[in-house]
Write a protein that holds these residues in place. Structure first.
Motif, mmCIF file in Angstrom:
data_model
loop_
_atom_site.group_PDB
_atom_site.id
_atom_site.type_symbol
_atom_site.label_atom_id
_atom_site.label_comp_id
_atom_site.label_asym_id
_atom_site.label_seq_id
_atom_site.Cartn_x
_atom_site.Cartn_y
_atom_site.Cartn_z
ATOM 1 N N ASN A 1 -1.084 3.248 4.698
ATOM 2 C CA ASN A 1 -0.949 2.586 5.991
ATOM 3 C C ASN A 1 0.484 2.637 6.514
ATOM 4 O O ASN A 1 0.714 2.518 7.721
ATOM 5 N N LEU A 2 1.445 2.832 5.606
ATOM 6 C CA LEU A 2 2.839 2.940 6.032
ATOM 7 C C LEU A 2 3.024 4.148 6.949
ATOM 8 O O LEU A 2 3.801 4.101 7.902
ATOM 9 N N PHE A 3 2.312 5.227 6.642
ATOM 10 C CA PHE A 3 2.396 6.416 7.500
ATOM 11 C C PHE A 3 1.787 6.140 8.880
ATOM 12 O O PHE A 3 2.282 6.619 9.899
ATOM 13 N N ARG A 4 0.712 5.374 8.899
ATOM 14 C CA ARG A 4 0.063 5.038 10.180
ATOM 15 C C ARG A 4 1.015 4.226 11.062
ATOM 16 O O ARG A 4 1.137 4.483 12.269
ATOM 17 N N VAL A 5 1.687 3.251 10.457
ATOM 18 C CA VAL A 5 2.638 2.446 11.212
ATOM 19 C C VAL A 5 3.815 3.308 11.662
ATOM 20 O O VAL A 5 4.264 3.224 12.817
ATOM 21 N N PHE A 6 4.304 4.152 10.770
ATOM 22 C CA PHE A 6 5.440 5.016 11.099
ATOM 23 C C PHE A 6 5.135 5.907 12.305
ATOM 24 O O PHE A 6 5.943 6.016 13.232
ATOM 25 N N THR A 7 3.974 6.569 12.304
ATOM 26 C CA THR A 7 3.660 7.476 13.409
ATOM 27 C C THR A 7 3.481 6.707 14.720
ATOM 28 O O THR A 7 3.827 7.209 15.793
ATOM 29 N N SER B 1 7.729 -4.123 11.337
ATOM 30 C CA SER B 1 9.102 -4.026 10.850
ATOM 31 C C SER B 1 9.140 -3.961 9.320
ATOM 32 O O SER B 1 9.879 -3.160 8.732
ATOM 33 N N ASN B 2 8.321 -4.771 8.669
ATOM 34 C CA ASN B 2 8.268 -4.766 7.202
ATOM 35 C C ASN B 2 7.744 -3.439 6.663
ATOM 36 O O ASN B 2 8.234 -2.923 5.653
ATOM 37 N N ALA B 3 6.731 -2.877 7.337
ATOM 38 C CA ALA B 3 6.174 -1.600 6.901
ATOM 39 C C ALA B 3 7.219 -0.488 6.994
ATOM 40 O O ALA B 3 7.333 0.354 6.087
ATOM 41 N N ILE B 4 7.991 -0.471 8.089
ATOM 42 C CA ILE B 4 9.033 0.555 8.244
ATOM 43 C C ILE B 4 10.125 0.365 7.200
ATOM 44 O O ILE B 4 10.650 1.342 6.641
ATOM 45 N N SER B 5 10.447 -0.873 6.894
ATOM 46 C CA SER B 5 11.451 -1.147 5.842
ATOM 47 C C SER B 5 10.965 -0.651 4.487
ATOM 48 O O SER B 5 11.735 -0.067 3.714
ATOM 49 N N ARG B 6 9.687 -0.871 4.180
ATOM 50 C CA ARG B 6 9.115 -0.398 2.908
ATOM 51 C C ARG B 6 9.142 1.122 2.832
ATOM 52 O O ARG B 6 9.502 1.705 1.793
ATOM 53 N N LYS C 1 11.136 3.108 4.473
ATOM 54 C CA LYS C 1 12.545 3.500 4.379
ATOM 55 C C LYS C 1 13.021 3.452 2.925
ATOM 56 O O LYS C 1 13.723 4.351 2.449
ATOM 57 N N SER C 2 12.606 2.419 2.200
ATOM 58 C CA SER C 2 12.999 2.288 0.795
ATOM 59 C C SER C 2 12.416 3.411 -0.055
ATOM 60 O O SER C 2 13.071 3.939 -0.962
ATOM 61 N N ILE C 3 11.164 3.784 0.249
ATOM 62 C CA ILE C 3 10.511 4.845 -0.520
ATOM 63 C C ILE C 3 11.132 6.206 -0.211
ATOM 64 O O ILE C 3 11.407 7.006 -1.119
ATOM 65 N N VAL C 4 11.369 6.460 1.075
ATOM 66 C CA VAL C 4 11.931 7.759 1.496
ATOM 67 C C VAL C 4 13.396 7.867 1.107
ATOM 68 O O VAL C 4 13.898 8.957 0.808
ATOM 69 N N GLY C 5 14.093 6.732 1.135
ATOM 70 C CA GLY C 5 15.513 6.739 0.807
ATOM 71 C C GLY C 5 16.394 7.165 1.953
ATOM 72 O O GLY C 5 17.553 7.553 1.738
#
Length: 308
Positions: A10-16, A39-44, A46-50
């Motif tokens: 779902n993080l990808f869905r929010v990102f797109t 905002s929380n999803a994008i932060s998560r 961001k942490s995974i992608v680095g």
């Protein structure tokens, strides 16, 4: 391996969604989430992608180079997933009481309203036409957020976020009142440019319809008045010696009512082409498919279907 299994797609869905809308709040509206959840999803992610994914710009956000690369990799797959998901949404036109909203220009609304009522007979469904916003980006955003189901316009989108189909074609003609003192039976280029003109201005393009569709740069014309309504323009032409440009479909319907002569234009112009535009994710959506079929049928009944 365990980290891959735990990854939240779902993080990808929010990102797109954020990438397309350039806004956390608009993405939240599209996804029916709170802004803090987005905002929380994008932060998560961001942490995974680095890597940083978005930077604040005014009231919106701008993607970083890393976000652009990620979006290019995800866009096609996410669009396919969204199409598959919406294709399962149930829609039965025999029992539905749904109201569809369609952005359409004044001219398209006037031409199709009667036919729309005809193709909806026997259903409890409504199709409501709305004039589009002046800013094209707002029109695109409303389609993406599904504030409207479809747009019918001379605008053809370049973004892969939309699908389109050419559905109507018309041509421009010139009108003058029947009792015009200098123009009777025909219209030369010299006569045309010697007269005053009622200019029909396309609000969203800030151009006259002739300048938008002509194949050449037109000489300066003497302006009688400027109108943004086709029927108002034809009414003014019927009460003055000024010339006006309108679509043939409108003159076929209203020239006799207003007491107007109709002439071919004495210079080359492009045809008026109308496109049906909808969100790519609704390509396989049963309700949207039905809406497109009804509009195409209304256009066919009006005799304005585009040549294939």
């Amino acid at each position: 391996m365990s980290q891959q299994k735990a990854f939240d797609l779902n993080l990808f869905r929010v990102f797109t969604a954020v990438y397309r809308t350039s806004s956390f709040s608009r993405a939240a509206e599209e996804l029916d989430l709170t802004q803090s959840s987005v905002s929380n999803a994008i932060s998560r992610l961001k942490s995974i992608v680095g890597e940083e994914l978005f930077t604040r710009v005014g009231r919106g956000v701008k993607p970083t180079a890393s976000a652009m690369t990620l979006y290019q990799q995800l866009a096609g797959a996410m669009s396919t997933i969204e199409q598959v998901a919406t294709s399962f949404e149930a829609f039965d036109p025999t029992s539905s009481e749904r109201t569809f909203y369609v952005y359409a220009s004044e001219s398209a609304i006037q031409l199709l309203q009667d036919q729309i009522e005809q193709v909806l007979q026997g259903t409890a469904i409504n199709i409501v036409f709305r004039e589009p916003p002046l800013i094209e980006e707002e029109l695109q955003m409303d389609l993406q957020l599904e504030k409207v189901d479809l747009a019918l316009d001379i605008w053809l989108p370049e973004s892969a976020a939309f699908k389109s189909q050419k559905v109507m074609q018309d041509k421009l003609v010139c009108v003058a009142r029947n009792a015009h003192p200098r123009i009777q039976g025909g219209l030369t280029q010299e006569q045309y440019f010697n007269e005053k003109h009622i200019i029909f201005k396309m609000r969203r393009y800030n151009l006259s319809v002739a300048d938008l569709l002509t194949k050449q740069v037109l000489p300066a014309r003497q302006m009688h008045s400027e109108q943004s309504s086709i029927l108002s323009m034809m009414s003014v032409a019927s009460k003055s010696d000024a010339l006006a440009i309108a679509s043939k479909a409108h003159t076929d319907e209203y020239a006799k009512l207003f007491g107007l002569q109709v002439f071919d234009l004495p210079f080359a112009v492009e045809p008026i082409e109308y496109f049906m535009v909808w969100s790519h994710k609704l390509q396989q959506n049963p309700a949207n498919i039905w809406l497109r079929e009804r509009l195409n049928l209304a256009i066919k009944l009006k005799g304005l279907a585009a040549e294939v």
